[in-house]
Design a protein around this motif. Structure first.
Motif, short mmCIF file in Angstrom:
data_model
loop_
_atom_site.label_atom_id
_atom_site.label_comp_id
_atom_site.label_asym_id
_atom_site.label_seq_id
_atom_site.Cartn_x
_atom_site.Cartn_y
_atom_site.Cartn_z
N TRP A 115 -5.00 -10.57 -38.07
CA TRP A 115 -5.44 -9.41 -38.73
C TRP A 115 -5.59 -8.07 -37.77
O TRP A 115 -5.36 -6.81 -37.91
CB TRP A 115 -6.75 -9.69 -39.24
CG TRP A 115 -6.89 -10.08 -40.77
CD1 TRP A 115 -7.25 -11.15 -41.36
CD2 TRP A 115 -6.59 -9.36 -41.88
NE1 TRP A 115 -7.25 -11.01 -42.79
CE2 TRP A 115 -6.87 -9.98 -42.86
CE3 TRP A 115 -6.13 -7.70 -41.87
CZ2 TRP A 115 -6.67 -9.39 -44.53
CZ3 TRP A 115 -5.90 -7.33 -43.01
CH2 TRP A 115 -6.05 -8.10 -44.25
N LEU A 118 -2.43 -6.35 -36.84
CA LEU A 118 -1.95 -5.47 -37.85
C LEU A 118 -2.72 -4.07 -37.84
O LEU A 118 -2.17 -3.21 -38.04
CB LEU A 118 -1.87 -6.10 -39.20
CG LEU A 118 -0.70 -7.28 -39.37
CD1 LEU A 118 -0.70 -7.91 -40.54
CD2 LEU A 118 0.52 -6.84 -38.71
N ASP A 122 -1.30 -0.55 -37.12
CA ASP A 122 -1.14 0.09 -38.31
C ASP A 122 0.00 0.10 -38.80
O ASP A 122 0.97 0.76 -39.23
CB ASP A 122 -1.16 1.68 -37.61
CG ASP A 122 -1.49 2.52 -39.23
OD1 ASP A 122 -2.04 1.81 -40.26
OD2 ASP A 122 -1.16 3.73 -39.24
N GLY A 124 1.79 -3.16 -41.73
CA GLY A 124 1.57 -3.70 -42.95
C GLY A 124 2.07 -5.25 -42.72
O GLY A 124 1.82 -6.19 -43.68
N GLN A 125 3.10 -5.54 -41.85
CA GLN A 125 3.75 -6.70 -41.82
C GLN A 125 4.38 -6.79 -40.40
O GLN A 125 4.32 -6.02 -39.69
CB GLN A 125 4.75 -7.06 -42.67
CG GLN A 125 5.81 -5.92 -42.44
CD GLN A 125 5.55 -4.71 -43.08
OE1 GLN A 125 4.90 -4.47 -44.42
NE2 GLN A 125 5.74 -3.40 -42.51
N THR A 140 2.24 -10.98 -43.62
CA THR A 140 2.09 -9.61 -44.28
C THR A 140 0.57 -9.52 -44.73
O THR A 140 -0.08 -10.51 -44.67
CB THR A 140 2.75 -9.53 -45.73
OG1 THR A 140 2.36 -10.58 -46.59
CG2 THR A 140 4.47 -9.88 -45.42
N ARG A 141 0.08 -8.31 -45.03
CA ARG A 141 -1.29 -8.24 -45.39
C ARG A 141 -1.50 -8.78 -46.73
O ARG A 141 -2.46 -9.16 -47.18
CB ARG A 141 -1.55 -6.59 -45.61
CG ARG A 141 -1.83 -6.02 -44.17
CD ARG A 141 -1.99 -4.39 -44.15
NE ARG A 141 -2.27 -3.72 -42.86
CZ ARG A 141 -2.35 -2.63 -42.84
NH1 ARG A 141 -2.33 -1.78 -44.01
NH2 ARG A 141 -2.51 -2.00 -41.84
N PRO A 198 7.98 -6.47 -48.21
CA PRO A 198 7.74 -4.91 -47.96
C PRO A 198 8.82 -4.49 -46.91
O PRO A 198 8.78 -3.31 -46.72
CB PRO A 198 6.18 -5.10 -47.26
CG PRO A 198 6.08 -6.40 -46.67
CD PRO A 198 6.92 -7.35 -47.73
N SER A 214 11.76 -1.40 -43.41
CA SER A 214 10.62 -1.46 -44.17
C SER A 214 11.01 -0.63 -45.43
O SER A 214 11.76 0.27 -45.29
CB SER A 214 9.38 -1.19 -43.76
OG SER A 214 9.21 0.05 -43.27
N SER A 216 8.92 1.77 -46.25
CA SER A 216 8.47 3.25 -45.71
C SER A 216 9.70 3.83 -44.86
O SER A 216 9.76 4.97 -44.91
CB SER A 216 7.30 2.83 -44.84
OG SER A 216 6.14 2.31 -45.53
#
Length: 233
Positions: A115, A118, A122, A124-125, A140-141, A198, A214, A216
């Protein structure tokens, strides 16, 4: 080309088109299909315009005097030297958009550390590696927040402490697909839709982790120049 890695090592290598057939045989309940509707706005009519300069400056003053032709040519040449043109090419493959500075975690790290990492980076995985540095899963979150893993709100502090102390290997997504840098982006998109993940790790021919791609990364490519070319080939 697609490869799928689990705690036992390489489990599959073959065409991405076979992903939907192969995944059920790997018996991983955490790889879930995701239905996505894509809205493709027409930016040509989005209202983004640069108004022409109508004979004066923004304050309505007189037009700036024109430079002599020789001076204008010299300034243009100077600008070309200081800012040479960048070679552009369509973005077609994973290597064109992937992130090469990959954030990874070790399988034995406690959930609390996962946690924290991540949040600090910044992201998410993060790909999960075993003690030998081999890819075995994906943190992953979504999995960290899954009701399947989280204690109930009414559970005692001891239960929550035990959850945060367990290793990441207990909640990571595994097996996890991976792609090569030469994978076409259209096939990557199909793999992301098929798995609901993701993003996917990127590995070289020697199965070493060299990047991560990703959703993103693809979205950033869509809004930048050169244009993303998903439909070629």
């Amino acid at each position: 080309m697609l490869a799928i890695y689990g705690t036992s090592g390489l489990m599959y290598r073959g065409p991405i088109e076979e992903l939907r057939r192969v995944l059920p045989t790997l018996r991983s309940a955490r790889l879930r299909p995701l239905a996505v509707e894509v809205d493709r706005p027409d930016f040509a009519d989005s209202g983004f315009r640069v108004p022409p300069r109508a004979g004066g400056d923004a304050q309505g003053g007189a037009p700036a005097p024109a430079l002599p032709r020789t001076a204008a040519v010299a300034m243009q040449a100077y600008g070309d030297v200081q800012h040479p043109p960048v070679t552009r090419h369509p973005l077609e493959r994973v290597q064109d958009v992937m992130t090469r500075d990959v954030v990874t975690v070790q399988e034995q790290l406690p959930v609390a550390e996962g946690w924290r990492l991540l949040a600090e980076r910044d992201v998410g995985q993060a790909p999960v590696l075993d003690g030998a540095g081999r890819l075995i899963g994906l943190l992953t979150r979504a999995e960290l927040l899954s009701p399947e893993h989280l204690p109930r709100p009414q559970d005692s502090a001891l239960v929550w402490r035990a959850f945060l102390a367990q290793p990441l290997s207990s909640i990571m997504v595994t097996p996890v697909p991976a792609v090569t840098p030469e994978t076409p982006l259209r096939r990557l998109a199909l793999a992301l839709l098929a798995t609901g993940l993701p993003g996917l790790p990127v590995v070289d021919d020697g199965e070493a982790l060299i990047g991560f791609v990703s959703r993103s990364d693809i979205l950033k490519a869509v809004v930048h120049d050169p244009p993303l070319d998903l439909w070629a080939g």
